[in-house]
Scaffold this active site. Sequence first.
Site, short mmCIF file in Angstrom:
data_model
loop_
_atom_site.label_atom_id
_atom_site.label_comp_id
_atom_site.label_asym_id
_atom_site.label_seq_id
_atom_site.Cartn_x
_atom_site.Cartn_y
_atom_site.Cartn_z
N ALA A 13 0.80 -1.23 0.00
CA ALA A 13 0.00 0.00 0.00
C ALA A 13 0.83 1.28 0.00
O ALA A 13 0.30 2.36 0.23
CB ALA A 13 -0.94 0.00 1.20
N SER A 14 2.11 1.18 -0.29
CA SER A 14 2.95 2.37 -0.19
C SER A 14 2.84 3.29 -1.40
O SER A 14 3.16 4.48 -1.31
CB SER A 14 4.42 1.98 0.03
OG SER A 14 4.88 1.15 -1.03
N THR A 37 7.14 -3.17 2.60
CA THR A 37 8.22 -4.11 2.92
C THR A 37 9.21 -3.55 3.93
O THR A 37 9.96 -4.31 4.54
CB THR A 37 8.99 -4.51 1.65
OG1 THR A 37 9.47 -3.33 0.99
CG2 THR A 37 8.08 -5.28 0.68
N VAL A 60 5.53 -10.46 2.84
CA VAL A 60 4.44 -11.38 2.49
C VAL A 60 4.94 -12.79 2.17
O VAL A 60 4.13 -13.72 2.08
CB VAL A 60 3.59 -10.85 1.31
CG1 VAL A 60 2.90 -9.55 1.69
CG2 VAL A 60 4.42 -10.70 0.05
N ASN A 86 -2.76 -7.19 -2.59
CA ASN A 86 -2.28 -6.37 -3.70
C ASN A 86 -0.77 -6.48 -3.93
O ASN A 86 -0.31 -6.26 -5.05
CB ASN A 86 -2.65 -4.90 -3.43
CG ASN A 86 -1.98 -3.96 -4.41
OD1 ASN A 86 -2.33 -3.91 -5.59
ND2 ASN A 86 -0.99 -3.21 -3.93
N TYR A 151 5.05 -14.14 -14.38
CA TYR A 151 4.03 -13.23 -13.87
C TYR A 151 2.63 -13.65 -14.32
O TYR A 151 1.69 -13.68 -13.53
CB TYR A 151 4.35 -11.81 -14.35
CG TYR A 151 3.48 -10.73 -13.78
CD1 TYR A 151 3.72 -10.22 -12.50
CD2 TYR A 151 2.44 -10.18 -14.52
CE1 TYR A 151 2.93 -9.21 -11.98
CE2 TYR A 151 1.64 -9.17 -14.01
CZ TYR A 151 1.90 -8.69 -12.74
OH TYR A 151 1.12 -7.68 -12.23
N ALA A 153 1.64 -16.64 -15.24
CA ALA A 153 1.27 -17.90 -14.58
C ALA A 153 0.77 -17.64 -13.17
O ALA A 153 -0.22 -18.24 -12.72
CB ALA A 153 2.46 -18.85 -14.57
N LYS A 155 -0.52 -14.83 -11.96
CA LYS A 155 -1.80 -14.10 -12.00
C LYS A 155 -2.94 -15.00 -12.48
O LYS A 155 -4.08 -14.85 -12.04
CB LYS A 155 -1.67 -12.85 -12.86
CG LYS A 155 -0.74 -11.79 -12.28
CD LYS A 155 -1.20 -11.31 -10.91
CE LYS A 155 -0.36 -10.15 -10.38
NZ LYS A 155 -0.80 -9.69 -9.05
#
Length: 244
Positions: A13-14, A37, A60, A86, A151, A153, A155
């Site tokens: 969320a940064s 992070t 995460v 996200n 990426y 794969a 998603k």
Amino acid sequence: MNLEGKVALVTGASRGIGKAIAELLAERGAKVIGTATSESGAQAISDYLGDNGKGMALNVTNPESIEAVLKAITDEFGGVDILVNNAGITRDNLLMRMKEEEWSDIMETNLTSIFRLSKAVLRGMMKKRQGRIINVGSVVGTMGNAGQANYAAAKAGVIGFTKSMAREVASRGVTVNTVAPGFIETDMTKALNDEQRTATLAQVPAGRLGDPREIASAVAFLASPEAAYITGETLHVNGGMYMI
């Protein structure tokens, strides 16, 4: 679409889409915890959220970090009502040149983290018989893209995960959906040169890049009481770039 009394956790969320989501959910009345992070990134989130929430540092890909952050949220706010997965990274390369870590890093951050976080908040949501899990996917997960096999794969996996989880928890009042952005005006797209930007826009019938706020609006709707009968869906927000 009032979210008063709800606690929302938004990862990554940064800046960009994540920041827009956190800001809009806060505007709608939710208490928002946004993650970054680093501690400095978390502080920046606390600064822009003000009294409407706070930032926390979260890795995460680390189960212990996830456990610690969720405990802190539960202790201070009483648990998570809305989870927005996200956070994500890119490690673009042609498949012939792709290194093992370029594949595994993407899977760990962009897919496995969604499994871990969703599982971690699920028990509390099921006890309350209410909850919203919203995963941020990508148009690439449906249409593919050269140089992004890893990426795409991940998603695509997010979409399958969303549908399967939605079937498991719908009877408990928990909805699980994906929002799949197309090309959005972020730091990444701002770095495109004129030629790249022209080529990108040529793929979008709307003739422009999306605004992060437009993705946030889709997320806010799916997080709302009005979306209680929508689950297992992928909402594409791409200006007509790819039509399902």
